[in-house]
Design a protein around this motif. Structure first.
Motif, PDB file in Angstrom:
ATOM      1  N   ARG A  58      53.231  13.981 104.101  1.00  0.00           N
ATOM      2  CA  ARG A  58      53.010  15.410 103.823  1.00  0.00           C
ATOM      3  C   ARG A  58      51.559  15.794 104.021  1.00  0.00           C
ATOM      4  N   SER A 101      50.824  18.683 106.572  1.00  0.00           N
ATOM      5  CA  SER A 101      50.284  19.922 106.005  1.00  0.00           C
ATOM      6  C   SER A 101      48.894  20.224 106.549  1.00  0.00           C
ATOM      7  N   PHE A 140      60.454  18.996 104.506  1.00  0.00           N
ATOM      8  CA  PHE A 140      59.970  18.193 103.364  1.00  0.00           C
ATOM      9  C   PHE A 140      61.104  17.912 102.376  1.00  0.00           C
TER      10      PHE A 140
END
Ligand code: GLC
Length: 439
Positions: A290, A294, A368
């Motif tokens: 992540r 991100s 996600f």
């Protein structure tokens, strides 16, 4: 083409914002106490005690080729190595100090081996160089210094001369940028001119660009390697902003002008940068992925750190963390390299992150949390040519403007949206990605 424009900088960041993912390597004597790279100042370690690390530093299992192989497998395209950290110990054969690896049982130029091995794998080379130096006799005792609480700290400062130290830094930076071929990044660390001691320690100051003589230092670096990327921690703005141990939730902006800037999040697997034997705050595989996704979804780079052991290898926890990236990047790197924040017309669905190729032709939807059955993405209707899962290239069916559901009461049409129809079971991939080819 991406519509986001970042502030122009002196160095060449074109390759950098394409490659997106790098490896940080924090390695020095502090791998031996194995309880944070700041251990010397945290514990006010007496010099005689710290000298023992120098005396016994023997990374007999150091195999830079093995590190490079793992970095490459993880999808890391550049690596930044600590040539000298705050402790002042040099990992290269500098002619300006005796406090260097070649004078320890290590007996080799560790920077040289790093450079040769990583370059051979096609990985770009960066040098971290600490502006702070807790060993150099001219570096004055300040608010972060290990000797700050010595009763005679003030007297110890007499005769110390920061000009001489600044010259020492220039000499070493000249060595580093002359003797090891093309260097892509110079990562200076760090300035703290606003900090000072309190109470009877108020005389303890911080340090910044006047102490480092940053202007000359940067001019020197650029004169040798004109294209080099330099971070902003000398207190003179150069190429990259480096938010540390936190994840910006949007594109990093210039603190004064608000412009979009080139940025790189620097992160650790477990909290400290140097090897920390008893640290148990290792990030989960999901979190590692992540963070990378991100970051790119917000137009930035990620540099993930490893802290090798004193014997010179990456411990099993670090290897496992690198493997998480390797397993995912093997199939999904197309959503990272050459990608950036998606155009604002595409609305990010719940629990997703979007990236888009710089040329604007491909949109990547990172899942996600795995949604059930169908997923709506606003702003996409009429723009899709084809869609597939990235990890296996299997088609993902979609409709535009209208959702196809079995029962009428769940109808949720939206003329701006595309609806993707997903298998009920999440594919065997930690973060599945839908690759959308745009018209
Ligand atoms: C710091 C720390 C340090 C680490 C670095 C990486 O400011 O002093 O130990 O090397 O940042 O970003």
């Amino acid at each position: 083409m991406s519509s986001y424009v970042t502030k122009k900088t002196p160095g060449n960041t074109a390759w950098f914002t394409h490659d997106r993912f790098g490896m940080f390597i924090h390695w020095g004597l502090y791998a031996m106490p194995a309880r944070h790279e700041w251990v010397k100042t945290r514990e006010r370690t007496p010099e005689a005690k710290y000298d023992l690390y120098f005396k016994y530093f023997n990374p007999d299992l150091y195999d830079a080729k093995e590190w490079a192989r793992q970095a490459k497998a993880a999808g890391m395209k550049y690596a930044v190595f600590t040539t000298k950290h705050h402790e002042g110990f040099c990992m290269f054969d500098s002619q300006y100090t005796d406090y260097k690896c070649t004078n320890t049982p290590a007996g080799r130029d560790l920077v040289r081996e790093f450079v040769d091995a990583f370059r051979a794998e096609g990985i770009r080379i960066g040098f971290y160089y600490s502006l702070i130096d807790w060993h150099h006799p001219d570096f004055t005792i300040d608010v972060n210094h290990p000797r700050r609480d010595d009763p005679d700290a003030k007297q110890q400062n007499e005769g110390r001369d920061m000009h001489r130290y600044a010259e020492y830094m220039r000499n070493q930076v000249r060595e580093l940028l002359t003797n090891y071929g093309k260097i892509d990044i110079m990562w200076f660390d760090f300035s703290y001119s606003q900090r000072h001691g309190e109470g009877d320690k108020a005389w303890l100051g911080g340090k910044g660009k006047n102490d480092w003589e940053s202007e000359e230092l940067i001019a020197l670096a650029r004169s040798i390697q004109p294209e080099i990327i330099i971070d902003n921690r000398t207190e003179i703005e150069q190429d990259i902003w480096t938010p540390e141990q936190f994840q910006p939730t949007d594109w990093f902006r210039h603190p004064k002008t608000g412009e979009l800037v080139t940025w790189e999040a620097c992160q650790t697997f477990s909290g400290s940068w140097g090897y920390y034997r008893d640290e148990y705050t290792w990030k989960s595989p999901e979190m590692l992925l992540r963070m990378l996704i991100s970051t790119v979804a917000n137009g930035g780079n990620l540099i993930m750190n490893v802290g090798p052991t004193a014997r010179g290898y990456l411990d099993s926890r670090a290897e496992e963390a690198l493997k998480v990236y390797a397993d995912w990047m093997k199939y999904n790197s197309r959503s990272i390299y050459g990608c950036t924040k998606a155009e604002p017309e595409f609305k990010t669905p719940t629990d997703c992150r979007l990236t888009q190729s710089e040329d604007g032709k491909r949109l990547y939807i990172h899942l996600f949390a795995y949604p059930f059955d169908n997923m709506k993405v606003e702003g996409l209707a009429g723009k899709i040519e084809y869609a597939q899962f990235l990890h296996d290239g299997s088609e993902v069916k979609f409709t535009e403007g209208k959702v196809e559901l079995l029962s009428d009461d769940k109808q949720e049409d939206d003329e701006t949206a595309a609806f993707f129809y997903l298998p009920h079971v999440k594919p065997n991939c930690l973060v599945p990605v839908i690759e959308v080819f745009l018209k």
